[in-house]
Write a protein that holds these residues in place. Structure first.
Motif, PDB file in Angstrom:
ATOM      1  N   LYS A 262       0.840  -1.189   0.000  1.00 62.42           N
ATOM      2  CA  LYS A 262       0.000   0.000   0.000  1.00 62.42           C
ATOM      3  C   LYS A 262       0.880   1.245   0.000  1.00 62.42           C
ATOM      4  CE  LYS A 262      -3.727  -2.334   2.482  1.00 62.42           C
ATOM      5  NZ  LYS A 262      -4.576  -2.333   3.691  1.00 62.42           N
ATOM      6  N   PRO A 263       0.343   2.385  -0.452  1.00 64.12           N
ATOM      7  CA  PRO A 263       1.153   3.613  -0.472  1.00 64.12           C
ATOM      8  C   PRO A 263       1.705   3.986   0.900  1.00 64.12           C
ATOM      9  CG  PRO A 263      -0.837   3.903  -1.773  1.00 64.12           C
ATOM     10  CD  PRO A 263      -0.977   2.579  -1.083  1.00 64.12           C
ATOM     11  N   GLY A 264       0.985   3.660   1.964  1.00 70.00           N
ATOM     12  CA  GLY A 264       1.430   4.029   3.299  1.00 70.00           C
ATOM     13  C   GLY A 264       2.369   3.037   3.944  1.00 70.00           C
ATOM     14  N   ASP A 265       2.751   1.965   3.239  1.00 69.61           N
ATOM     15  CA  ASP A 265       3.638   0.947   3.793  1.00 69.61           C
ATOM     16  C   ASP A 265       5.049   1.106   3.242  1.00 69.61           C
ATOM     17  OD1 ASP A 265       1.468  -0.110   5.077  1.00 69.61           O
ATOM     18  OD2 ASP A 265       1.102  -1.669   3.562  1.00 69.61           O
ATOM     19  N   SER A 266       6.023   0.685   4.054  1.00 68.14           N
ATOM     20  CA  SER A 266       7.368   0.516   3.525  1.00 68.14           C
ATOM     21  C   SER A 266       7.362  -0.705   2.605  1.00 68.14           C
ATOM     22  CB  SER A 266       8.368   0.305   4.661  1.00 68.14           C
ATOM     23  OG  SER A 266       8.443   1.464   5.467  1.00 68.14           O
ATOM     24  N   THR A 267       8.254  -0.712   1.611  1.00 71.49           N
ATOM     25  CA  THR A 267       8.210  -1.774   0.613  1.00 71.49           C
ATOM     26  C   THR A 267       9.590  -2.022   0.028  1.00 71.49           C
ATOM     27  OG1 THR A 267       7.108  -2.530  -1.410  1.00 71.49           O
ATOM     28  CG2 THR A 267       7.690  -0.205  -1.297  1.00 71.49           C
ATOM     29  N   LEU A 268       9.697  -3.049  -0.796  1.00 72.03           N
ATOM     30  CA  LEU A 268      10.921  -3.368  -1.521  1.00 72.03           C
ATOM     31  C   LEU A 268      10.723  -3.054  -3.004  1.00 72.03           C
ATOM     32  CD1 LEU A 268      11.771  -6.869   0.024  1.00 72.03           C
ATOM     33  CD2 LEU A 268      12.549  -4.628   0.793  1.00 72.03           C
ATOM     34  N   ALA A 269      11.810  -2.776  -3.686  1.00 74.81           N
ATOM     35  CA  ALA A 269      11.746  -2.509  -5.124  1.00 74.81           C
ATOM     36  C   ALA A 269      13.102  -2.777  -5.737  1.00 74.81           C
ATOM     37  CB  ALA A 269      11.316  -1.060  -5.383  1.00 74.81           C
ATOM     38  N   CYS A 270      13.116  -2.879  -7.057  1.00 76.23           N
ATOM     39  CA  CYS A 270      14.344  -3.097  -7.814  1.00 76.23           C
ATOM     40  C   CYS A 270      14.516  -1.982  -8.836  1.00 76.23           C
ATOM     41  CB  CYS A 270      14.308  -4.448  -8.546  1.00 76.23           C
ATOM     42  SG  CYS A 270      14.273  -5.898  -7.462  1.00 76.23           S
ATOM     43  N   GLY A 271      15.753  -1.727  -9.192  1.00 68.92           N
ATOM     44  CA  GLY A 271      16.052  -0.738 -10.223  1.00 68.92           C
ATOM     45  C   GLY A 271      17.387  -1.052 -10.842  1.00 68.92           C
TER      46      GLY A 271
ATOM     47  N   VAL B 281      15.080  -0.702  -0.068  1.00 71.24           N
ATOM     48  CA  VAL B 281      14.026  -0.620   0.920  1.00 71.24           C
ATOM     49  C   VAL B 281      13.507   0.813   0.857  1.00 71.24           C
ATOM     50  CG1 VAL B 281      13.382  -0.816   3.347  1.00 71.24           C
ATOM     51  CG2 VAL B 281      15.133  -2.320   2.411  1.00 71.24           C
ATOM     52  N   LEU B 282      12.237   0.958   0.593  1.00 73.61           N
ATOM     53  CA  LEU B 282      11.636   2.275   0.404  1.00 73.61           C
ATOM     54  C   LEU B 282      10.610   2.552   1.480  1.00 73.61           C
ATOM     55  CD1 LEU B 282      11.054   2.084  -3.472  1.00 73.61           C
ATOM     56  CD2 LEU B 282      13.039   3.009  -2.262  1.00 73.61           C
ATOM     57  N   GLY B 283      10.560   3.791   1.911  1.00 71.00           N
ATOM     58  CA  GLY B 283       9.586   4.204   2.906  1.00 71.00           C
ATOM     59  C   GLY B 283       8.225   4.433   2.291  1.00 71.00           C
ATOM     60  N   PRO B 284       7.242   4.815   3.118  1.00 67.77           N
ATOM     61  CA  PRO B 284       5.898   5.098   2.595  1.00 67.77           C
ATOM     62  C   PRO B 284       5.929   6.193   1.537  1.00 67.77           C
ATOM     63  CG  PRO B 284       5.876   4.962   4.992  1.00 67.77           C
ATOM     64  CD  PRO B 284       7.322   4.957   4.586  1.00 67.77           C
ATOM     65  N   ALA B 285       4.973   6.125   0.607  1.00 65.75           N
ATOM     66  CA  ALA B 285       4.908   7.098  -0.481  1.00 65.75           C
ATOM     67  C   ALA B 285       4.722   8.496   0.085  1.00 65.75           C
ATOM     68  CB  ALA B 285       3.774   6.745  -1.431  1.00 65.75           C
TER      69      ALA B 285
END
Length: 604
Positions: free
Chosen positions: A258-267, A278-282
């Motif tokens: 969700k936008p308000g959750d921390s999440t993982l991503a690749c780039g 590791v990304l913080g909330p939007a």
């Protein structure tokens, strides 16, 4: 009897082995390249390999008919292509059809329901703070990631010096000269999962609004705190196990967050290496970017830059997040621009950016800057699409179609060979060898074009190859008939072969030019599967010219020196008697002039 021309042409005619050696080298080189690439069979299209074909039609909003234009359609294709690839799909095709249709072909092995949901829906673009990042998977076995060395990060559409700068009315801009280092670099490949987890845990604790804390800054309840700790621990484990070099792992990273959750991503950075985040909330939603443009900055050495203008609501949010990030050390003074759960840019910040305008600068070229500006402007699809049709082709049905096409081609080839054997007898040996060379070159080139330009052999392309059998045989027939005409005039085989070639060559070139022109026009004005027919027809037409010039003509020149053909054997197909030849042409001497002497006045 007129002898062949002397000089350079005669020398070439007397050495046909050179042409045969040249085409043999080309065949060996192409075949070797095919086996070296590992693609020994042509790539099959969706109608032969099976899969799902989705047709989407652009629907204009009220009073916005002009929005359906080439620019918006191309942007939609780019975004949809990213979504399909995000599903872990290989060899998918996304292309426009006409003015307002987009065709999405997804090969077998993909969840068609999920693909349909992903392709036509609105993409999500977010600005998220970076809590931690490092090289991932096989890419980690080398130099440390930029975040570990304290250097600037680099991503798919950015360069190593990307930075976000303020374009407020005071004209101040942020610089990266005082960017602090994070200490001695270490090899990320040697970091254990425990160390990675601890780093992520520390980053989550430093996050201004991680999961489990209230967004208004109030202290969380014990239950909320426990829930946040559980989520942080789970995120630590996922981060340690994440391998962004794996396409399936990339597709699953951050899925459902969700936008308000921390999440993982690749780039991906500018060196083509995958990094995990590791990304913080939007902090800012992509819909709060009012406008983005690629601009060439002539006043500084920045070159191509991407400028952003936020809405009033987005301006305040962007100022807040950049103010928080400017106070942190690398890599936590970065924010990531995330499109469909993939990091497309990660500029860093050294001061609060106010005024609603910002600029991302770096070593951009025009294409990279334009691509990033399109993503920022059209994180969501620029047009609304309606699903017109969905066609599912099973692998079994595709196999049956391919089998039927191959049977049709075999029947056509067999009929051509039987005709050649019946009518041309010994000459059919040259024609069949030429057909085999042409078929071999076509197969090898198609196998190489699959991984090179994405060519897929679909059913119309198979039809084009079948039609090419007749075009290729027609070229042989033109030349053979010219040779037989020369023999009917009373010439022997060797001079007949050379005299017939210039006339047959012109006819073959004109005929093949017309076929190639028709194929080119068909390829340009049509879309979708019909282009496969046009492409194959054009390719085989070009190969026909190569085979006739470098194989058929030299081989016939060599065969004309053999007694079986030169003597006009009745099974050679060049029997002068059977062809109704005239008596042999012979050289005759011109009558000699009388010697000069006195002229009789009476005769004068």
């Amino acid at each position: 009897m007129v002898a062949p021309k002397k000089g350079k042409n005669a020398s070439a005619q007397s050495k046909p082995g050179r042409s045969l050696a040249l085409i043999l080298i080309a065949i060996v080189a192409l075949t070797g390249g095919m086996f070296a690439s590992g693609h020994t069979t042509p790539r099959l299209g969706i109608d032969l390999a099976g899969g799902t074909s989705i047709t989407l039609r652009a629907v204009p909003e009220a009073g916005q008919e002009s929005a359906i234009n080439k620019t918006n359609m191309d942007t939609a294709v780019e975004i949809m292509n990213r979504r399909v690839n995000g599903l872990g799909v290989s060899e998918a095709e996304v292309q426009t059809q006409g003015d307002r249709n987009i065709i999405v072909n997804i090969p077998k092995g993909t969840n068609s329901k999920e693909a349909r949901q992903q392709v036509g829906t609105t993409a999500k673009l977010y600005f998220r703070p970076v809590l931690a990042t490092e090289l991932s998977g096989a890419d980690a076995t080398g130099s440390p990631s930029p975040s570990e060395t304290g250097g600037a990060p680099d991503k798919a559409t950015d360069k190593a010096t990307d930075k976000a700068t303020d374009k407020a009315t005071d004209g101040e801009k942020a610089t990266d000269g005082d960017k602090p280092s994070s200490g001695t670099p270490s090899d990320p490949a040697s970091a254990s999962a425990t160390t990675q987890g601890r780093a992520v845990g520390d980053a989550l604790k430093a996050d201004p609004s991680p999961s489990g804390k209230s967004s208004d800054g109030a202290s969380p309840s014990p239950s909320a705190s426990a829930s946040g700790d559980d989520e942080a621990a789970k995120l630590q484990q996922q981060y340690a196990a994440l391998d962004c070099t794996d396409k399936n792992a990339r597709a699953k990273a951050g899925k459902g967050a969700k936008p308000g959750d921390s999440t993982l991503a690749c780039g991906q950075n500018s060196q083509g290496q995958w990094q995990k985040y590791v990304l913080g909330p939007a902090a800012v939603d992509g819909t709060e970017v009012d406008k983005a443009d690629a601009v060439y900055n002539t006043q500084t050495a920045a070159g191509w830059t991407v400028t952003m203008k936020f809405t009033d609501k987005g301006s305040k949010k962007f100022a807040d997040i950049t103010g928080q990030l400017a106070q942190k050390q690398s890599p936590q003074n970065q924010f990531a621009i995330v499109l469909d759960n993939e990091v497309v840019s990660d500029p860093y910040v050294s001061q609060e950016l106010t005024g609603g305008n910002a600029e991302i600068s770096g070593s951009f070229d025009q294409e990279e800057a334009q691509s990033l500006s399109n993503m920022l402007s059209y994180g969501a699809l620029p047009l609304t699409f309606k699903e017109d049709s969905v066609t599912t082709v099973t692998a079994a049905l595709g196999g049956e179609q391919l089998k039927a096409g191959l049977i049709a081609g075999a029947i056509g080839l067999a009929l051509v060979v039987l005709y050649l054997l019946f009518y041309y007898r010994g000459l059919s040996f040259i024609a069949v060898c030429s057909l085999l060379v042409s078929a071999g070159l076509t197969y090898v080139i198609m196998a190489l074009l699959g991984p090179t330009i994405g060519f897929a052999l679909n059913l119309p392309a198979v039809c084009g190859a079948i039609v090419a059998i007749g075009i290729t045989a027609d070229s042989f027939i033109v030349y053979f008939e010219r040779v037989r005409d020369e023999i009917r005039e009373g010439r022997t085989l060797r001079p007949a072969v050379e005299r017939a070639w210039p006339r047959a060559r012109r006819t073959v070139l004109v005929s093949d030019f017309v076929s190639f022109l028709a194929a080119a026009v068909l390829f340009i004005v049509t879309v979708g599967k019909v282009q496969g027919f046009a492409f194959t027809l054009g390719l085989t037409t070009l190969l026909d010219v190569v085979v006739v010039f470098l194989f058929t003509k030299p081989l016939l020149t060599l065969m004309a020196r053999r007694k079986f053909f030169a003597s006009g054997h009745k099974w050679s197909g060049l029997d002068p008697k059977a062809l109704g030849a005239k008596p042999p042409l012979r050289r005759t001497r011109r009558p000699s002039r009388p010697a000069a002497g006195p002229v009789d006045p009476k005769e004068a």
